[in-house]
Design a protein around this motif. Structure first.
Motif, PDB file in Angstrom:
ATOM      1  N   TYR A  89      72.879   4.361 -63.260  1.00  0.00           N
ATOM      2  CA  TYR A  89      74.044   5.059 -62.745  1.00  0.00           C
ATOM      3  C   TYR A  89      74.890   4.120 -61.889  1.00  0.00           C
ATOM      4  O   TYR A  89      74.364   3.342 -61.089  1.00  0.00           O
ATOM      5  N   SER A  90      76.198   4.226 -62.039  1.00  0.00           N
ATOM      6  CA  SER A  90      77.116   3.490 -61.177  1.00  0.00           C
ATOM      7  C   SER A  90      77.261   4.192 -59.837  1.00  0.00           C
ATOM      8  O   SER A  90      77.082   5.415 -59.732  1.00  0.00           O
ATOM      9  N   PHE A  91      77.594   3.385 -58.811  1.00  0.00           N
ATOM     10  CA  PHE A  91      77.869   3.930 -57.485  1.00  0.00           C
ATOM     11  C   PHE A  91      78.946   3.071 -56.856  1.00  0.00           C
ATOM     12  O   PHE A  91      78.777   1.854 -56.703  1.00  0.00           O
ATOM     13  N   ARG A  92      80.077   3.662 -56.513  1.00  0.00           N
ATOM     14  CA  ARG A  92      81.215   2.937 -55.941  1.00  0.00           C
ATOM     15  C   ARG A  92      81.583   1.716 -56.782  1.00  0.00           C
ATOM     16  O   ARG A  92      81.711   0.605 -56.274  1.00  0.00           O
ATOM     17  N   ASP A  93      81.699   1.952 -58.058  1.00  0.00           N
ATOM     18  CA  ASP A  93      82.105   0.932 -59.028  1.00  0.00           C
ATOM     19  C   ASP A  93      81.093  -0.203 -59.200  1.00  0.00           C
ATOM     20  O   ASP A  93      81.404  -1.220 -59.807  1.00  0.00           O
ATOM     21  N   LYS A  94      79.907  -0.053 -58.676  1.00  0.00           N
ATOM     22  CA  LYS A  94      78.836  -1.034 -58.884  1.00  0.00           C
ATOM     23  C   LYS A  94      77.821  -0.447 -59.853  1.00  0.00           C
ATOM     24  O   LYS A  94      77.384   0.697 -59.702  1.00  0.00           O
ATOM     25  N   HIS A  95      77.425  -1.266 -60.850  1.00  0.00           N
ATOM     26  CA  HIS A  95      76.503  -0.798 -61.866  1.00  0.00           C
ATOM     27  C   HIS A  95      75.263  -1.691 -61.876  1.00  0.00           C
ATOM     28  O   HIS A  95      75.371  -2.909 -61.679  1.00  0.00           O
ATOM     29  N   PRO A  96      74.071  -1.141 -62.085  1.00  0.00           N
ATOM     30  CA  PRO A  96      72.869  -1.971 -62.139  1.00  0.00           C
ATOM     31  C   PRO A  96      72.942  -3.018 -63.253  1.00  0.00           C
ATOM     32  O   PRO A  96      73.471  -2.756 -64.340  1.00  0.00           O
ATOM     33  N   LEU A  97      72.381  -4.188 -62.971  1.00  0.00           N
ATOM     34  CA  LEU A  97      72.256  -5.248 -63.965  1.00  0.00           C
ATOM     35  C   LEU A  97      70.774  -5.494 -64.197  1.00  0.00           C
ATOM     36  O   LEU A  97      70.045  -5.859 -63.265  1.00  0.00           O
ATOM     37  N   VAL A  98      70.347  -5.279 -65.440  1.00  0.00           N
ATOM     38  CA  VAL A  98      68.928  -5.343 -65.792  1.00  0.00           C
ATOM     39  C   VAL A  98      68.726  -6.465 -66.807  1.00  0.00           C
ATOM     40  O   VAL A  98      69.382  -6.487 -67.853  1.00  0.00           O
ATOM     41  N   HIS A  99      67.801  -7.381 -66.519  1.00  0.00           N
ATOM     42  CA  HIS A  99      67.521  -8.461 -67.462  1.00  0.00           C
ATOM     43  C   HIS A  99      66.963  -7.873 -68.761  1.00  0.00           C
ATOM     44  O   HIS A  99      66.171  -6.920 -68.729  1.00  0.00           O
ATOM     45  N   PRO A 100      67.354  -8.430 -69.902  1.00  0.00           N
ATOM     46  CA  PRO A 100      66.908  -7.842 -71.181  1.00  0.00           C
ATOM     47  C   PRO A 100      65.402  -7.873 -71.403  1.00  0.00           C
ATOM     48  O   PRO A 100      64.903  -7.128 -72.248  1.00  0.00           O
ATOM     49  N   THR A 101      64.672  -8.707 -70.680  1.00  0.00           N
ATOM     50  CA  THR A 101      63.211  -8.715 -70.851  1.00  0.00           C
ATOM     51  C   THR A 101      62.502  -7.785 -69.879  1.00  0.00           C
ATOM     52  O   THR A 101      61.270  -7.709 -69.883  1.00  0.00           O
ATOM     53  N   ALA A 102      63.243  -7.111 -69.019  1.00  0.00           N
ATOM     54  CA  ALA A 102      62.624  -6.127 -68.127  1.00  0.00           C
ATOM     55  C   ALA A 102      62.281  -4.865 -68.912  1.00  0.00           C
ATOM     56  O   ALA A 102      62.874  -4.578 -69.953  1.00  0.00           O
ATOM     57  N   THR A 103      61.320  -4.102 -68.403  1.00  0.00           N
ATOM     58  CA  THR A 103      60.922  -2.837 -69.026  1.00  0.00           C
ATOM     59  C   THR A 103      61.089  -1.721 -68.011  1.00  0.00           C
ATOM     60  O   THR A 103      60.517  -1.766 -66.927  1.00  0.00           O
ATOM     61  N   LEU A 104      61.887  -0.717 -68.373  1.00  0.00           N
ATOM     62  CA  LEU A 104      62.094   0.440 -67.519  1.00  0.00           C
ATOM     63  C   LEU A 104      61.619   1.687 -68.262  1.00  0.00           C
ATOM     64  O   LEU A 104      62.048   1.939 -69.387  1.00  0.00           O
ATOM     65  N   PHE A 105      60.734   2.451 -67.635  1.00  0.00           N
ATOM     66  CA  PHE A 105      60.348   3.733 -68.214  1.00  0.00           C
ATOM     67  C   PHE A 105      61.553   4.660 -68.222  1.00  0.00           C
ATOM     68  O   PHE A 105      62.419   4.597 -67.357  1.00  0.00           O
ATOM     69  N   SER A 106      61.583   5.553 -69.193  1.00  0.00           N
ATOM     70  CA  SER A 106      62.763   6.393 -69.368  1.00  0.00           C
ATOM     71  C   SER A 106      62.989   7.338 -68.204  1.00  0.00           C
ATOM     72  O   SER A 106      64.113   7.784 -67.974  1.00  0.00           O
ATOM     73  N   SER A 107      61.953   7.671 -67.438  1.00  0.00           N
ATOM     74  CA  SER A 107      62.118   8.624 -66.340  1.00  0.00           C
ATOM     75  C   SER A 107      62.469   7.956 -65.019  1.00  0.00           C
ATOM     76  O   SER A 107      62.622   8.649 -64.012  1.00  0.00           O
ATOM     77  N   CYS A 108      62.596   6.626 -64.990  1.00  0.00           N
ATOM     78  CA  CYS A 108      63.031   5.977 -63.752  1.00  0.00           C
ATOM     79  C   CYS A 108      64.552   6.051 -63.654  1.00  0.00           C
ATOM     80  O   CYS A 108      65.257   6.191 -64.663  1.00  0.00           O
ATOM     81  N   GLU A 109      65.062   5.967 -62.433  1.00  0.00           N
ATOM     82  CA  GLU A 109      66.499   6.012 -62.193  1.00  0.00           C
ATOM     83  C   GLU A 109      66.893   4.838 -61.308  1.00  0.00           C
ATOM     84  O   GLU A 109      66.271   4.595 -60.265  1.00  0.00           O
ATOM     85  N   VAL A 110      67.946   4.122 -61.723  1.00  0.00           N
ATOM     86  CA  VAL A 110      68.452   2.981 -60.974  1.00  0.00           C
ATOM     87  C   VAL A 110      69.936   3.216 -60.732  1.00  0.00           C
ATOM     88  O   VAL A 110      70.698   3.437 -61.677  1.00  0.00           O
ATOM     89  N   THR A 111      70.332   3.164 -59.461  1.00  0.00           N
ATOM     90  CA  THR A 111      71.695   3.537 -59.092  1.00  0.00           C
ATOM     91  C   THR A 111      72.331   2.439 -58.251  1.00  0.00           C
ATOM     92  O   THR A 111      71.718   1.941 -57.297  1.00  0.00           O
ATOM     93  N   GLY A 112      73.560   2.072 -58.586  1.00  0.00           N
ATOM     94  CA  GLY A 112      74.359   1.213 -57.738  1.00  0.00           C
ATOM     95  C   GLY A 112      74.147  -0.266 -57.972  1.00  0.00           C
ATOM     96  O   GLY A 112      73.805  -0.720 -59.066  1.00  0.00           O
ATOM     97  N   ASP A 113      74.342  -1.056 -56.906  1.00  0.00           N
ATOM     98  CA  ASP A 113      74.353  -2.518 -56.972  1.00  0.00           C
ATOM     99  C   ASP A 113      72.918  -3.040 -56.922  1.00  0.00           C
ATOM    100  O   ASP A 113      72.400  -3.407 -55.857  1.00  0.00           O
ATOM    101  N   VAL A 114      72.277  -3.065 -58.091  1.00  0.00           N
ATOM    102  CA  VAL A 114      70.865  -3.449 -58.207  1.00  0.00           C
ATOM    103  C   VAL A 114      70.748  -4.524 -59.274  1.00  0.00           C
ATOM    104  O   VAL A 114      71.310  -4.386 -60.372  1.00  0.00           O
TER     105      VAL A 114
END
Length: 321
Positions: A157-182
């Motif tokens: 999710y974006s927050f104040r025009d900042k969106h998370p950046l996730v490396h393509p080799t990272a693994t995120l479970f579908s039920s996790c939530e990442v918001t903002g400048d991460v």
């Protein structure tokens, strides 16, 4: 996992059962935001009509029939509860501890303060439909898989025009939530139910190979900074605020890291510890307590915990590039 009839798993609860390592007996309950993690070496066995309270953590431990495990309590790997045990809210049952049947336990670490009395049994009976009889029903295999096909990189999710950046080799479970400048680095694993929020003037940085486990919360509020260096393990149910966590550190389940605290490289923070705001610990520090203090030094980097997610456990989680 293997379930008896009438098992209830409430909203926000996470059960991780690789290769059938979790058994929940008939009529048992896993309450809101609780976490149950079994492994081949440390399976979980929960008896019939046993309740695991909200935000409790059961990690490779066992509990007998008719137990009540309080809210926020932690059962570490190898801990064993007999039948009709009452575990107070926030209690830490350390690894390998055996609690006899009909015990009331409190504290961090847990201690038996008395035996269950008639009033306790009446409360157990009332909470279980007026009877303490056991159904003695067989367990049935139940198969579930993280629905990575629905959200292969978690929920971003974006927050104040900042969106998370996730490396393509990272693994995120579908039920996790990442918001903002991460920023999430290569090879990181973000587990089920994790909440990561970056809302400051600088990015919340998560390094390479970091593993953040079920229902942990990582939150950077305005004005602070939060850096988790490479190879850090954050345990289930942890709360991490604006702090610095050095490379190779292990933060055990249920620990709290407050604003402006700093952990050097290769530290270990005990389960359920509270690292107070502004507290500083050097490299290789062994940290424990509520509030946490340094209890010693480690002679080597702490090993991967038995509750830790491993890349080889996640072959079916689809990654995107």
């Amino acid at each position: 996992m293997h379930l008896g009839p009438g098992v209830h798993v409430a909203q926000g609860a996470v059960v991780c059962s690789p290769e059938g390592a979790v058994q929940l007996g008939a009529g048992s309950a896993v309450r809101e935001n609780a976490v149950v993690i079994g492994t081949a070496r440390h399976p979980v066995a929960v008896g019939e009509k046993t309740a695991l309270g909200p935000r409790s953590l059961v990690l490779g431990a066992s509990a007998g029939h008719l137990c009540d495990v309080g809210a926020g309590a932690i059962l570490m790997p190898g801990a064993q509860l007999g039948d009709r045990c009452l575990v107070a809210d926030g209690t830490l049952v350390p690894a390998g501890m055996f609690v006899p049947s009909d015990s009331v336990v409190v504290g961090r670490p847990a201690r038996v303060v008395r035996r269950v009395d008639t009033g306790d049994l009446e409360r157990l009976r009332t909470a279980r439909g007026g009877t303490l009889s056991l159904p003695e029903q067989p367990l049935t295999p139940f198969f579930a898989r993280d629905r990575a096909e629905d959200a292969p990189m978690g929920q971003l999710y974006s927050f104040r025009d900042k969106h998370p950046l996730v490396h393509p080799t990272a693994t995120l479970f579908s039920s996790c939530e990442v918001t903002g400048d991460v920023l999430i680095g290569p090879g990181a694993i973000i587990g089920p139910g994790v909440r990561i929020v970056g809302e400051s003037h600088v990015p919340l940085r998560i390094g390479a190979g970091v593993r953040i486990h079920a229902n942990a919360v990582v939150h950077l509020q305005p004005g602070g900074s939060l850096v988790i260096e490479d190879g850090v393990f954050i345990g289930p149910g942890c709360l991490v605020h604006a702090c610095f966590v050095g490379a190779g550190t292990v933060v055990e389940p249920g620990a709290i890291l407050c604003d402006r605290s700093r952990l050097g490289r290769g530290c270990i923070v005990g389960a359920g510890s509270l690292v107070r705001a502004g507290t500083l610990f050097p490299d290789a520090a062994q940290v424990d307590g509520f509030p946490a203090v340094q209890t010693g030094f480690l002679s080597a980097l702490p090993p991967a915990p038995v509750w830790a997610l491993r890349p080889e456990d996640l072959p079916e989680l689809r990654r995107v590039s």
